[in-house]
Design a protein around this motif. Sequence first.
Motif, PDB file in Angstrom:
ATOM      1  N   SER A  68      -4.854  -5.035   1.537  1.00  0.00           N
ATOM      2  CA  SER A  68      -3.805  -5.460   0.618  1.00  0.00           C
ATOM      3  C   SER A  68      -4.032  -6.865   0.120  1.00  0.00           C
ATOM      4  CB  SER A  68      -2.434  -5.364   1.315  1.00  0.00           C
ATOM      5  OG  SER A  68      -2.388  -6.247   2.414  1.00  0.00           O
ATOM      6  N   MET A 107      -7.612  -0.683  -2.192  1.00  0.00           N
ATOM      7  CA  MET A 107      -7.210   0.299  -1.205  1.00  0.00           C
ATOM      8  C   MET A 107      -8.449   0.986  -0.664  1.00  0.00           C
ATOM      9  SD  MET A 107      -4.052   0.316  -0.620  1.00  0.00           S
ATOM     10  CE  MET A 107      -4.019   1.897   0.220  1.00  0.00           C
ATOM     11  N   SER A 122      -3.950   7.190   1.153  1.00  0.00           N
ATOM     12  CA  SER A 122      -3.600   6.781  -0.209  1.00  0.00           C
ATOM     13  C   SER A 122      -2.781   7.874  -0.882  1.00  0.00           C
ATOM     14  CB  SER A 122      -4.873   6.495  -1.009  1.00  0.00           C
ATOM     15  OG  SER A 122      -5.719   7.622  -0.972  1.00  0.00           O
ATOM     16  N   LEU A 127      -5.124  -2.445   6.942  1.00  0.00           N
ATOM     17  CA  LEU A 127      -4.179  -2.473   5.822  1.00  0.00           C
ATOM     18  C   LEU A 127      -4.003  -3.888   5.287  1.00  0.00           C
ATOM     19  CD1 LEU A 127      -1.908  -1.481   3.972  1.00  0.00           C
ATOM     20  CD2 LEU A 127      -0.357  -1.660   5.925  1.00  0.00           C
ATOM     21  N   PRO A 158       0.820  -1.216   0.000  1.00  0.00           N
ATOM     22  CA  PRO A 158       0.000   0.000   0.000  1.00  0.00           C
ATOM     23  C   PRO A 158       0.849   1.259   0.000  1.00  0.00           C
ATOM     24  CG  PRO A 158       0.042  -0.983   2.171  1.00  0.00           C
ATOM     25  CD  PRO A 158       0.699  -1.969   1.261  1.00  0.00           C
TER      26      PRO A 158
END
Length: 668
Positions: free
Chosen positions: A652, A657, A666, A648, A620
């Motif tokens: 992922s 995202m 982001s 996260l 990410p």
Amino acid sequence: MAAAPRSLCFCVVFHLSLISMAFSQDENQFIYNGFNGSRLHLDGLAKVLPNGLLQLTNISELKSGYGFHPYPFKFNTSSSQSLSFSTNFVFSLVPAVNNFGGNGMAFVFSPSLSFTKATPGSYLGLFNSSNNGKSTNHILAIELDTVESPEFEDIDGNHVGIDVNSLISNDSTAAAYFSDEEGKNKSLTLESGKPMQMWIDYNGAEKLLNVTLAPIRFPKPSRPLLSISIDLSDIFLDSMYVGFSAATGTRKSDHYILGWSFNRTGQAQDLDISKLPPPPPRRKTSKKQDPMMIVLVVVVVVMFIVVIGAIYIVRKKKYEEVYEDWEKEYGPHRISYKNLFKATKGFKDKEVIGQGGFGKVYKGVLPSSNEQIAIKRVTHDSGQGMKQFVAEIVSMGRLRHRNLVQLRGYCRRKGELLLVYDYMPNGSLDKILYGNMRPHLNWFQRIRILRGVACGLLYLHEEWEQVVLHRDIKPANVLLDADLNGKLGDFGLARLYDHGSNPQTTNLVGTVGYLAPELLRTGKATTSSDVFSFGAFMLEVACGRRPMELGDMDLVDWVIECWKKGSILDASDQRLEGLFVEEQMELVLKLGMFCSHPNPAIRPSMKQVMQYLDGDAKFPDISPDSNVIGAFTATNEASDIVVSFSSLFESSSSHTMSTIDSILISGR
């Protein structure tokens, strides 16, 4: 009047035969079927008896005798082929006491006829304690040794050996000859008093030295007793004498030579056995023994046994190991201390290739296989935990992975444990990373090393039959093979536990700068604490800086500072001069920070690390806000950080995202 011409004719023929014999001794070869009329250089006890026998010694104690050709032979040592020679001789060793003679004799090449400083007895009148083994001796000797001398590593008291500048033979074997009829070796007793014949041949082109032995009336066997590859141009000088040396000690023998033939340029002439002087008489044991002689023999034998026993005890003590019954099951992984001692030339300081807090690391060569190994000497406490520790060491010896240094086995001795590994020719990564190696490691080499170590750790954590915690991941424990591939080594601190169970380790071990924060509180190592160490290791390889250095900002803080300024790539090693793939460098730096997070619940597993490095999972895009910095600098872990990083991992894994609350955003 008729008798006078016949007498005159006889004298003429006799003198012509002497002249013929003299001319047969040319500058390259000679032959003596008995030694009457010879002009040998004799020294010490040596003399020619009336019947033509060359007697080198009698039964005097601690004496030497020498019989040499009086003129040196010229050798062109710059041309190996010109060093070829051939000789054969008949000898007889008659002990003063049956089966108790000594010390033996040798056929010798020497640059000098002076042996005034040489010692009799076990030194065979050739060397002494100060020059034995020196390359400046330039002596080649084929020994016929009848006394076992432990100080010279003799195999027994009845052997033939090839000696170069030393009484420690390059090669030796028990006295025997090959029977062509029976197709096998048959033993001989050198001090039997029986005449025996020896052939010694050297082929300079092939650099091959052959030594052959047989009873006197047997033809030369088809197989030599000893055969070694040796370059005599490294030993011989341009001018060398050739002859015999013999010596007695407290044990003594008559040493005789019956005949001798030598050729420097071709095959030596065969001796005429029928023309040799009669062999010396063998001594017979008297029915009435002298009481003083019996006492003397008993005293000598007792002293000999005491000395041998003392030497045995000293040698045994020298190689003494700690060995308990429970170790029998680990036999294949146990390596003898004697082999390790010889492999490192006695653990000489010049063989040291590394040193750390747990001991020195030595380079060695196993004498049996000529394989190179690395030996780490670790001080240990031989308490109740030793059995479990050795069991784990042996278990780790079964680890097989291309990115792990292979642990071959172990040895226990007194207050230390010796761990034996495969030798890595390029040493440890830290020496190359911070040394003066030119050129420096390039980025391709560094990323390959990082991936290799990560792959090895994944194997330890998830792919082997048990979970292995390494507990000391750092550049000093990453070794490089000939192609600069990284291999994780030094499992001296590693611990094992079954998959699905909890590790029981509570001792705080490792290296400052690579220790996860939770280890400082609990002392309990986990796979997550290994990941933390790997994160520090990743940053170090990318940045070319240690995690903690006196007077400098900690490495993690340094990377965060560059990140905050909007250029995380400024943290890269300046020696790379910008020659790297920017996307790879950014991934390594951020992944290193991710692995080094103070909260173990947030760190990725090694499987996830491999997925990021191989591009099988999208890493990410994250940026450092105040919460991220707080997460890395605070001593406690807030619950919202755990939640954010958990989100996260979920995002992922699905390759999407989402907005990461407070920690991750982001974009760059």
